[in-house]
Design a protein around this motif. Structure first.
Motif, PDB file in Angstrom:
ATOM      1  N   TYR A  20      30.552  32.165  59.477  1.00  0.00           N
ATOM      2  CA  TYR A  20      31.952  31.806  59.365  1.00  0.00           C
ATOM      3  C   TYR A  20      32.904  32.475  58.776  1.00  0.00           C
ATOM      4  O   TYR A  20      34.191  32.669  59.399  1.00  0.00           O
ATOM      5  CB  TYR A  20      32.003  29.946  58.785  1.00  0.00           C
ATOM      6  N   GLY A  21      32.552  33.194  57.869  1.00  0.00           N
ATOM      7  CA  GLY A  21      33.554  34.295  57.307  1.00  0.00           C
ATOM      8  C   GLY A  21      33.882  35.221  58.247  1.00  0.00           C
ATOM      9  O   GLY A  21      35.064  35.486  58.327  1.00  0.00           O
ATOM     10  N   LEU A  22      33.058  36.020  59.062  1.00  0.00           N
ATOM     11  CA  LEU A  22      33.156  36.688  59.964  1.00  0.00           C
ATOM     12  C   LEU A  22      33.474  36.166  61.374  1.00  0.00           C
ATOM     13  O   LEU A  22      34.626  36.509  61.835  1.00  0.00           O
ATOM     14  CB  LEU A  22      31.768  37.682  60.269  1.00  0.00           C
ATOM     15  N   ALA A  23      33.069  34.893  61.972  1.00  0.00           N
ATOM     16  CA  ALA A  23      33.203  34.702  63.178  1.00  0.00           C
ATOM     17  C   ALA A  23      34.793  34.089  63.152  1.00  0.00           C
ATOM     18  O   ALA A  23      35.217  33.996  64.441  1.00  0.00           O
ATOM     19  CB  ALA A  23      32.244  33.394  63.526  1.00  0.00           C
ATOM     20  N   LEU A  24      35.154  33.444  62.193  1.00  0.00           N
ATOM     21  CA  LEU A  24      36.696  33.081  61.985  1.00  0.00           C
ATOM     22  C   LEU A  24      37.576  34.222  61.786  1.00  0.00           C
ATOM     23  O   LEU A  24      38.709  33.799  61.679  1.00  0.00           O
ATOM     24  CB  LEU A  24      36.857  32.055  60.863  1.00  0.00           C
ATOM     25  N   ASN A  25      37.291  35.359  61.527  1.00  0.00           N
ATOM     26  CA  ASN A  25      38.258  36.412  61.539  1.00  0.00           C
ATOM     27  C   ASN A  25      37.630  37.903  62.301  1.00  0.00           C
ATOM     28  O   ASN A  25      37.446  38.995  61.726  1.00  0.00           O
ATOM     29  CB  ASN A  25      38.049  36.753  59.860  1.00  0.00           C
ATOM     30  N   LEU A  26      37.528  37.551  63.628  1.00  0.00           N
ATOM     31  CA  LEU A  26      37.067  38.548  64.334  1.00  0.00           C
ATOM     32  C   LEU A  26      38.068  39.770  64.431  1.00  0.00           C
ATOM     33  O   LEU A  26      37.677  40.891  65.030  1.00  0.00           O
ATOM     34  CB  LEU A  26      36.593  38.047  65.692  1.00  0.00           C
ATOM     35  N   GLN A  27      39.126  39.558  63.993  1.00  0.00           N
ATOM     36  CA  GLN A  27      40.276  40.490  64.238  1.00  0.00           C
ATOM     37  C   GLN A  27      39.906  41.746  63.429  1.00  0.00           C
ATOM     38  O   GLN A  27      40.187  42.914  63.489  1.00  0.00           O
ATOM     39  CB  GLN A  27      41.796  40.038  63.883  1.00  0.00           C
ATOM     40  N   ALA A  28      38.966  41.401  62.180  1.00  0.00           N
ATOM     41  CA  ALA A  28      38.766  42.509  61.338  1.00  0.00           C
ATOM     42  C   ALA A  28      37.527  43.240  61.488  1.00  0.00           C
ATOM     43  O   ALA A  28      37.243  44.288  61.214  1.00  0.00           O
ATOM     44  CB  ALA A  28      38.207  41.560  59.875  1.00  0.00           C
ATOM     45  N   LEU A  29      36.929  42.930  62.700  1.00  0.00           N
ATOM     46  CA  LEU A  29      35.683  43.532  63.548  1.00  0.00           C
ATOM     47  C   LEU A  29      36.264  44.211  64.727  1.00  0.00           C
ATOM     48  O   LEU A  29      35.176  45.290  65.214  1.00  0.00           O
ATOM     49  CB  LEU A  29      34.616  42.722  63.766  1.00  0.00           C
ATOM     50  N   GLY A  30      37.035  44.123  65.232  1.00  0.00           N
ATOM     51  CA  GLY A  30      37.407  44.853  66.464  1.00  0.00           C
ATOM     52  C   GLY A  30      38.889  44.342  66.895  1.00  0.00           C
ATOM     53  O   GLY A  30      39.317  43.282  66.619  1.00  0.00           O
ATOM     54  N   SER A  31      39.446  45.076  67.991  1.00  0.00           N
ATOM     55  CA  SER A  31      41.023  44.765  68.472  1.00  0.00           C
ATOM     56  C   SER A  31      40.820  43.657  69.374  1.00  0.00           C
ATOM     57  O   SER A  31      41.768  43.076  69.592  1.00  0.00           O
ATOM     58  CB  SER A  31      41.656  45.883  68.781  1.00  0.00           C
ATOM     59  N   ASN A  32      39.973  43.795  70.236  1.00  0.00           N
ATOM     60  CA  ASN A  32      39.784  42.867  71.370  1.00  0.00           C
ATOM     61  C   ASN A  32      38.902  41.736  71.050  1.00  0.00           C
ATOM     62  O   ASN A  32      37.760  41.691  71.221  1.00  0.00           O
ATOM     63  CB  ASN A  32      39.137  43.701  72.823  1.00  0.00           C
ATOM     64  N   ILE A  33      39.476  40.585  70.539  1.00  0.00           N
ATOM     65  CA  ILE A  33      38.786  39.474  70.196  1.00  0.00           C
ATOM     66  C   ILE A  33      38.337  38.731  70.985  1.00  0.00           C
ATOM     67  O   ILE A  33      37.191  38.061  71.236  1.00  0.00           O
ATOM     68  CB  ILE A  33      39.547  38.785  69.125  1.00  0.00           C
TER      69      ILE A  33
ATOM     70  N   PHE B 276      23.152  28.704  52.888  1.00  0.00           N
ATOM     71  CA  PHE B 276      24.566  29.255  52.340  1.00  0.00           C
ATOM     72  C   PHE B 276      24.792  30.654  52.819  1.00  0.00           C
ATOM     73  O   PHE B 276      25.555  30.697  53.184  1.00  0.00           O
ATOM     74  CB  PHE B 276      24.238  29.255  50.723  1.00  0.00           C
ATOM     75  N   ALA B 277      23.865  31.638  52.815  1.00  0.00           N
ATOM     76  CA  ALA B 277      24.180  32.829  53.502  1.00  0.00           C
ATOM     77  C   ALA B 277      24.426  32.671  54.897  1.00  0.00           C
ATOM     78  O   ALA B 277      25.351  33.408  55.309  1.00  0.00           O
ATOM     79  CB  ALA B 277      22.816  33.739  53.341  1.00  0.00           C
ATOM     80  N   PHE B 278      23.801  32.033  55.956  1.00  0.00           N
ATOM     81  CA  PHE B 278      24.345  31.919  57.020  1.00  0.00           C
ATOM     82  C   PHE B 278      25.532  31.205  57.234  1.00  0.00           C
ATOM     83  O   PHE B 278      26.526  31.858  58.014  1.00  0.00           O
ATOM     84  CB  PHE B 278      23.165  30.598  57.833  1.00  0.00           C
ATOM     85  N   GLY B 279      25.965  30.194  56.541  1.00  0.00           N
ATOM     86  CA  GLY B 279      27.065  29.433  56.694  1.00  0.00           C
ATOM     87  C   GLY B 279      28.238  30.585  55.958  1.00  0.00           C
ATOM     88  O   GLY B 279      29.296  30.474  56.750  1.00  0.00           O
ATOM     89  N   PHE B 280      28.084  31.185  54.895  1.00  0.00           N
ATOM     90  CA  PHE B 280      29.154  32.102  54.383  1.00  0.00           C
ATOM     91  C   PHE B 280      29.415  33.191  55.290  1.00  0.00           C
ATOM     92  O   PHE B 280      30.568  33.815  55.524  1.00  0.00           O
ATOM     93  CB  PHE B 280      28.387  32.451  53.045  1.00  0.00           C
TER      94      PHE B 280
ATOM     95  N   ARG C 132      27.330  24.280  54.653  1.00  0.00           N
ATOM     96  CA  ARG C 132      28.762  23.882  54.733  1.00  0.00           C
ATOM     97  C   ARG C 132      29.512  24.607  53.582  1.00  0.00           C
ATOM     98  O   ARG C 132      30.863  24.828  53.767  1.00  0.00           O
ATOM     99  CB  ARG C 132      28.959  22.523  54.516  1.00  0.00           C
ATOM    100  N   GLY C 133      28.892  24.618  52.345  1.00  0.00           N
ATOM    101  CA  GLY C 133      29.550  25.093  51.156  1.00  0.00           C
ATOM    102  C   GLY C 133      29.984  26.567  51.402  1.00  0.00           C
ATOM    103  O   GLY C 133      30.816  27.214  51.101  1.00  0.00           O
ATOM    104  N   GLY C 134      28.948  27.365  52.069  1.00  0.00           N
ATOM    105  CA  GLY C 134      29.032  28.740  52.306  1.00  0.00           C
ATOM    106  C   GLY C 134      30.330  28.904  53.375  1.00  0.00           C
ATOM    107  O   GLY C 134      31.063  29.679  53.334  1.00  0.00           O
ATOM    108  N   ALA C 135      30.228  27.826  54.425  1.00  0.00           N
ATOM    109  CA  ALA C 135      31.307  28.032  55.349  1.00  0.00           C
ATOM    110  C   ALA C 135      32.539  27.776  54.810  1.00  0.00           C
ATOM    111  O   ALA C 135      33.437  28.586  55.273  1.00  0.00           O
ATOM    112  CB  ALA C 135      30.887  26.892  56.319  1.00  0.00           C
ATOM    113  N   ILE C 136      32.669  26.796  53.746  1.00  0.00           N
ATOM    114  CA  ILE C 136      33.999  27.014  53.415  1.00  0.00           C
ATOM    115  C   ILE C 136      34.467  28.038  52.341  1.00  0.00           C
ATOM    116  O   ILE C 136      35.774  28.502  52.450  1.00  0.00           O
ATOM    117  CB  ILE C 136      34.132  25.614  52.062  1.00  0.00           C
ATOM    118  N   LEU C 137      33.626  28.684  51.618  1.00  0.00           N
ATOM    119  CA  LEU C 137      34.025  29.772  50.897  1.00  0.00           C
ATOM    120  C   LEU C 137      33.958  31.248  51.676  1.00  0.00           C
ATOM    121  O   LEU C 137      34.762  31.877  51.565  1.00  0.00           O
ATOM    122  CB  LEU C 137      32.905  30.280  49.680  1.00  0.00           C
ATOM    123  N   GLY C 138      33.460  31.260  52.914  1.00  0.00           N
ATOM    124  CA  GLY C 138      33.352  32.516  53.819  1.00  0.00           C
ATOM    125  C   GLY C 138      34.695  32.687  54.152  1.00  0.00           C
ATOM    126  O   GLY C 138      35.003  34.016  54.104  1.00  0.00           O
TER     127      GLY C 138
END
Length: 511
Positions: A323-336, A316-320, A435-441
């Motif tokens: 996917y939570g960070l990998a699908l929101n790279l703009q929150a980690l840097g400007s040059n995605i 769960f921790a891996f998926g959460f 998968r459940g973590g990926a949905i919530l992330g």
């Protein structure tokens, strides 16, 4: 003669298996590309409210001679976070007094502003078009973007369950998707031991970065990435021989095994197989497996319950987190684009390094460190100012790259923690948890309305706590794979006996 011995006769490692691996891995590359491409197809560009003085040619012409664009922007849009023009509000009326020398831009109240009633103006310098700009998924509608990502990932979970059931009942060729486990019988023992290692070492992140750079110019490339080669790869996928024999289709099963033998240049061995030989092999295999394992066994057996919960927590921790960070790279840097490329570059060596460390440090320590290290990197990013772009990007790449090793460790550790009669059930539970973590992330960034640091805090804490919990698992390095539940209980008894003996020796020595 059981089925594995039949497979060895027709070739357990040959040309047929090589084509099989290619046919299985190719769709997985496409699925991963679809997941990560949302960083570009759903990117949020800079935006502001539409205002007449700036965006209506008639109104702009009436005042453009007296004021420049920056002055018109200052009297039309209030300042938001980071002293930048607010993205979701505008002044009800032009604030001409802000042009006076002794007036600051903060001398206004919320009553002077209103939401963007006439739409938004987007910065198209990086992305010519995204789903955000097409459907205005900003401001009050910004929650729809992560919800769409979660719905997509939930569809993958449902699709995996439906396709898996369809492949079990109707076969691989009729199943609407390319399930991996239904064809592992054809891969032989040499490759079947760790199939997820083969599929886990992929470079789809690099494909996404390249596609993301070109998608603004070539929209058809996005369509290509989103179109999996299912009709083509089905021509190479055989029906599961074991499934055919299990459901009583012996003639078709014999044909598939002879096809394997022909491609592996063992046609003579394949010709010696008959329907009677196959029937005898399946009867022998069925008689050797008298234990019917069920899902409840994992949750009610004392020796398995803790292993099941912690294993699911790590998945769960891996998926959460990933996917939570990998699908929101703009929150980690400007040059995605750069971030996506760097993550893809480090993904392969990190996973290979994880495989090497598993044999040296042990499974439990590798699993724990592969979750604690990303968590600490994420938490450290909270303390880094936004203007330190290089450091923020480095921590993001370190965190997401290490999560790739967490996937590898979880795959191997889960397969070694549970007995043979429950192994695939336990691994399936772990993947459902992932998968459940990926949905919530992807939904966690919605907490940013309470503080921009809060989503990173949640991701970091979940990853660190899950890694620490992994230390409660037993070490499986250099231990034989357990075949039955009794083997697990014997391992627990040996551990307790060993610890008790050690404590007794320590007391006697002390005395």
């Amino acid at each position: 003669m059981a089925f594995p011995e039949l497979l060895d006769r027709v070739g357990g490692l040959g040309r047929f298996q090589v084509l099989q691996i290619v046919a299985l891995v190719t769709p997985i590359l496409w699925v991963t590309s679809q997941n990560m491409l949302e960083n570009f197809s759903a990117a949020v560009p800079r935006h502001r409210c539409w205002v007449p003085l700036l965006d209506n040619s008639t109104a702009q012409a009436s005042v453009s001679g007296d004021f420049g664009p920056s002055a018109l922007l200052a009297i039309s849009i209030p300042l938001g976070p980071a002293r930048q023009p607010h993205q979701c509000r505008r002044f009800r009326q032009p604030q001409w007094q802000l042009m006076e020398p002794n007036t600051t831009a903060t001398n206004w109240s919320d009553a002077d502003t209103e939401p963007c009633a006439d739409g938004w103006v987007y910065d198209h310098s990086t992305f010519t078009s995204t789903i955000v700009t097409t459907w205005d998924l900003v401001c009050d509608s910004q929650t729809l973007r992560p919800m769409a990502q979660s719905i997509y990932l939930a569809g993958i979970l449902v699709g995996a369950a439906v396709c898996g059931h369809a492949s079990d009942s109707d076969g691989v060729d009729i199943s609407p998707g390319p399930p991996l486990d239904d064809d592992l019988e054809c891969l032989g023992l040499q490759l079947r031991a760790h199939p997820d290692r083969l599929c886990g070492l992929r470079c789809a992140q690099l494909e996404d970065a390249a596609a993301g750079c070109l998608c603004p110019l070539l929209p058809l490339l996005c369509i290509f990435v989103w179109s999996p080669p299912t009709p083509v790869h089905f021509r190479w996928l055989p029906e599961s021989a074991r499934w055919l024999l299990t459901v009583g289709k012996l003639d078709q099963g014999l044909h598939e095994l002879q096809r394997v033998a022909a491609m592996n240049r063992k046609k003579a061995e394949g010709d010696t197989l008959t329907v009677e030989v196959l029937r005898s092999a399946m009867q022998e295999e069925a008689s050797g497996d008298q234990t019917r394992a069920r899902l409840g066994t994992l949750l009610h057996t004392p020796g398995l319950r803790l292993r099941t919960f912690i294993s699911m927590l790590c998945w769960f921790a891996f998926g959460f987190t990933f996917y939570g960070l990998a699908l929101n790279l703009q929150a980690l840097g400007s040059n995605i684009f750069l971030l996506q490329m760097l993550i893809g570059v480090v993904d392969l060596p990190v996973k290979i390094g994880g495989l090497l460390l598993l044999g040296r440090l042990g499974r439990r320590l590798c699993q724990a460190s592969s979750l604690v290290l990303p968590g600490l990197s994420i938490l450290a990013n909270i303390l880094v100012p936004h203007d330190m772009e290089v450091l923020r990007s480095s921590l993001a790449v370190l965190g997401l790259g290490s999560l790739g090793a967490a996937f590898t460790c979880a795959t191997i550790l889960s397969s070694e923690l549970f007995p043979t009669v429950l192994r695939m059930t336990a691994v399936g539970l772990g993947q459902v948890a992932a998968r459940g973590g990926a949905i919530l992330g992807p939904l966690v960034p919605l907490l940013s309305v309470y503080g921009s640091w809060l989503p990173l805090l949640v991701y970091g804490v979940v990853s660190v706590l899950s890694g620490l919990a992994a230390l409660l698992l037993p070490e499986t390095k250099n231990l034989p794979l357990p075949d039955t539940i009794q083997d697990i209980q014997k391992q627990s008894v040996k551990k307790v006996t060993h610890n008790t003996a050690g404590q007794s020796i320590l007391r006697s020595t002390w005395l």
